[in-house]
Design a protein around this motif. Structure first.
Motif, mmCIF file in Angstrom:
data_model
loop_
_atom_site.group_PDB
_atom_site.id
_atom_site.type_symbol
_atom_site.label_atom_id
_atom_site.label_comp_id
_atom_site.label_asym_id
_atom_site.label_seq_id
_atom_site.Cartn_x
_atom_site.Cartn_y
_atom_site.Cartn_z
ATOM 1 N N ALA A 299 0.829 -1.208 0.000
ATOM 2 C CA ALA A 299 0.000 0.000 0.000
ATOM 3 C C ALA A 299 0.863 1.258 0.000
ATOM 4 C CB ALA A 299 -0.947 -0.011 1.194
ATOM 5 N N ALA A 300 1.927 1.263 0.808
ATOM 6 C CA ALA A 300 2.838 2.407 0.813
ATOM 7 C C ALA A 300 3.549 2.515 -0.531
ATOM 8 C CB ALA A 300 3.854 2.281 1.945
ATOM 9 N N GLY A 301 3.902 1.372 -1.106
ATOM 10 C CA GLY A 301 4.557 1.371 -2.425
ATOM 11 C C GLY A 301 3.647 1.881 -3.527
ATOM 12 N N ALA A 302 2.357 1.599 -3.415
ATOM 13 C CA ALA A 302 1.415 2.105 -4.419
ATOM 14 C C ALA A 302 1.346 3.627 -4.353
ATOM 15 C CB ALA A 302 0.032 1.491 -4.203
ATOM 16 N N ILE A 303 1.236 4.169 -3.155
ATOM 17 C CA ILE A 303 1.211 5.634 -3.027
ATOM 18 C C ILE A 303 2.563 6.208 -3.434
ATOM 19 C CG2 ILE A 303 1.061 7.542 -1.373
ATOM 20 C CD1 ILE A 303 -1.240 6.058 -0.052
ATOM 21 N N GLN A 304 3.629 5.517 -3.088
ATOM 22 C CA GLN A 304 4.969 5.945 -3.501
ATOM 23 C C GLN A 304 5.024 6.109 -5.014
ATOM 24 O OE1 GLN A 304 8.045 3.117 -2.403
ATOM 25 N NE2 GLN A 304 9.070 3.464 -4.344
ATOM 26 N N ASN A 305 4.549 5.126 -5.745
ATOM 27 C CA ASN A 305 4.601 5.170 -7.208
ATOM 28 C C ASN A 305 3.645 6.206 -7.785
ATOM 29 O OD1 ASN A 305 6.551 3.183 -7.327
ATOM 30 N ND2 ASN A 305 5.052 1.533 -7.453
ATOM 31 N N LEU A 306 2.458 6.300 -7.217
ATOM 32 C CA LEU A 306 1.477 7.252 -7.730
ATOM 33 C C LEU A 306 1.900 8.699 -7.508
ATOM 34 C CD1 LEU A 306 -1.785 5.460 -6.585
ATOM 35 C CD2 LEU A 306 -0.971 5.727 -8.939
ATOM 36 N N ALA A 307 2.683 8.956 -6.472
ATOM 37 C CA ALA A 307 3.097 10.317 -6.136
ATOM 38 C C ALA A 307 4.471 10.677 -6.693
ATOM 39 C CB ALA A 307 3.107 10.480 -4.612
ATOM 40 N N ALA A 308 5.064 9.819 -7.500
ATOM 41 C CA ALA A 308 6.478 9.955 -7.852
ATOM 42 C C ALA A 308 6.801 10.978 -8.926
ATOM 43 C CB ALA A 308 7.024 8.601 -8.284
ATOM 44 N N CYS A 309 5.901 11.328 -9.769
ATOM 45 C CA CYS A 309 6.235 12.131 -10.949
ATOM 46 C C CYS A 309 5.867 13.595 -10.785
ATOM 47 C CB CYS A 309 5.510 11.557 -12.158
ATOM 48 S SG CYS A 309 5.899 9.842 -12.473
ATOM 49 N N PHE A 310 6.246 14.369 -11.770
ATOM 50 C CA PHE A 310 5.919 15.790 -11.772
ATOM 51 C C PHE A 310 4.739 16.091 -12.698
ATOM 52 C CE2 PHE A 310 10.312 15.896 -10.295
ATOM 53 C CZ PHE A 310 10.152 16.690 -9.174
ATOM 54 N N TRP A 311 3.944 15.100 -13.046
ATOM 55 C CA TRP A 311 2.782 15.344 -13.898
ATOM 56 C C TRP A 311 1.554 15.543 -13.019
ATOM 57 C CZ3 TRP A 311 -0.217 10.842 -16.260
ATOM 58 C CH2 TRP A 311 -0.130 9.716 -15.451
ATOM 59 N N GLN A 312 0.508 16.082 -13.586
ATOM 60 C CA GLN A 312 -0.653 16.504 -12.808
ATOM 61 C C GLN A 312 -1.320 15.388 -12.009
ATOM 62 O OE1 GLN A 312 -1.392 19.752 -12.302
ATOM 63 N NE2 GLN A 312 -2.710 18.897 -10.726
ATOM 64 N N PRO A 313 -1.520 14.174 -12.551
ATOM 65 C CA PRO A 313 -2.135 13.139 -11.716
ATOM 66 C C PRO A 313 -1.340 12.825 -10.447
ATOM 67 C CG PRO A 313 -2.321 12.525 -14.003
ATOM 68 C CD PRO A 313 -1.433 13.736 -13.950
ATOM 69 N N SER A 314 -0.015 12.877 -10.505
ATOM 70 C CA SER A 314 0.796 12.646 -9.306
ATOM 71 C C SER A 314 0.646 13.794 -8.313
ATOM 72 C CB SER A 314 2.264 12.476 -9.676
ATOM 73 O OG SER A 314 2.461 11.251 -10.327
ATOM 74 N N ALA A 315 0.572 15.010 -8.819
ATOM 75 C CA ALA A 315 0.345 16.164 -7.948
ATOM 76 C C ALA A 315 -1.015 16.044 -7.267
ATOM 77 C CB ALA A 315 0.439 17.456 -8.747
ATOM 78 N N ASP A 316 -2.012 15.564 -8.001
ATOM 79 C CA ASP A 316 -3.347 15.362 -7.424
ATOM 80 C C ASP A 316 -3.320 14.303 -6.331
ATOM 81 O OD1 ASP A 316 -4.262 17.235 -9.251
ATOM 82 O OD2 ASP A 316 -5.087 15.735 -10.634
ATOM 83 N N ILE A 317 -2.534 13.250 -6.524
ATOM 84 C CA ILE A 317 -2.401 12.197 -5.509
ATOM 85 C C ILE A 317 -1.744 12.762 -4.259
ATOM 86 C CG2 ILE A 317 -1.214 10.027 -4.944
ATOM 87 C CD1 ILE A 317 -3.627 9.580 -6.760
ATOM 88 N N ARG A 318 -0.680 13.549 -4.424
ATOM 89 C CA ARG A 318 0.003 14.148 -3.269
ATOM 90 C C ARG A 318 -0.945 15.046 -2.470
ATOM 91 N NH1 ARG A 318 4.294 14.240 -7.193
ATOM 92 N NH2 ARG A 318 3.821 16.381 -7.798
ATOM 93 N N THR A 319 -1.757 15.821 -3.192
ATOM 94 C CA THR A 319 -2.742 16.676 -2.532
ATOM 95 C C THR A 319 -3.804 15.843 -1.828
ATOM 96 O OG1 THR A 319 -2.373 18.409 -4.163
ATOM 97 C CG2 THR A 319 -4.430 18.511 -2.922
#
Length: 181
Positions: free
Chosen positions: A79-99
Motif C-alpha cells: 500500500a505504501a509502495g502504491a502511493i509511492q509510485n502514484l506520487a512519484a512524478c511531476f505530472w498533474q495526476p501525481s500532484a493530485d495524488i500528493r494533494t
C-alpha cells in the motif's frame, strides 16, 4: 490423421472435446459488451477508463485504509509502495495524488508507520512514499514540522550493527534531503 477439413477443434484437443463455436459478436471481458461511459469522470468531466482509473485521487482513501488497518508487513509495504509510485512524478495526476493524501489526513499515517520495528521493507516503502509526497510544498512543510523526530529516530546511533539496512537508511535520508533542501 487430418481429413483436410476444419473440425473446429485445436489439434491438441482430445477427439471427444466439444467443437468451438464462432462468436457472434465481439465484446469485452467474458463476452459482455463494453458499456460506454463507464469509468470515473476526470477534472474536466471527461470519462476516465482503463489504467487511468488507477491514479484517480479517490483511490488514496483505499490505500490509506490499508495502511491504517493492516498488520501484515507485505500489505503495508504494498500500500505504501502504491502511493509511492502514484506520487512519484511531476505530472498533474501525481500532484493530485500528493494533494489527496494530505487532504485525507494521510501524512500522520505515514509518520506512525515510521515506527514499525520490522521489517525494513515497510520502512523503505513508507520513507520513499514520504519523499515523493514531499515534492508538494505543503506536504514538505508538514513532514518537516511533524515527522523530523521520527525520521531522526530511524538513523543509526552508532556505526555498529542493529540499525536499519542500507536501503532503509537511504530512504530515510532521501526524505530528510527532500524536506531540508
Amino acid at each position: 490423421p487430418s481429413s483436410g477439413r476444419d473440425s473446429g477443434r485445436s489439434r491438441s484437443a482430445p477427439s471427444g472435446s466439444p467443437q468451438t463455436k464462432p462468436r457472434k459478436e465481439k465484446g469485452g471481458l467474458f463476452g459482455r459488451k463494453k458499456s460506454k461511459g463507464a469509468g470515473e469522470a476526470g477534472q474536466n468531466g471527461e470519462s476516465r477508463r482503463g489504467v487511468a482509473l488507477l491514479w484517480q485521487p479517490s483511490i488514496v482513501s483505499v490505500y490509506l485504509g490499508l495502511l491504517q488497518n493492516a498488520a501484515n508487513p507485505e500489505t503495508l509495504e504494498a500500500a505504501a509502495g502504491a502511493i509511492q509510485n502514484l506520487a512519484a512524478c511531476f505530472w498533474q495526476p501525481s500532484a493530485d495524488i500528493r494533494t489527496a493524501v494530505r487532504r485525507e489526513k494521510g501524512l500522520p499515517i505515514f509518520v506512525d508507520l515510521l515506527s514499525v520495528p520490522e521489517p525494513d521493507k515497510v520502512l523503505v516503502s513508507v520513507a520513499t512514499a514520504m519523499r515523493n509526497l514531499a515534492l508538494d510544498p505543503h506536504n514538505r512543510d508538514l513532514i518537516g514540522q511533524y515527522a523530523m523526530p521520527d525520521l531522526a529516530a530511524r538513523l543509526p546511533q552508532t556505526t555498529g550493527k542493529g540499525g536499519p539496512s542500507d536501503e532503509a537508511l537511504a530512504a530515510v535520508l532521501g526524505v530528510l534531503y527532500e524536506v531540508v533542501l
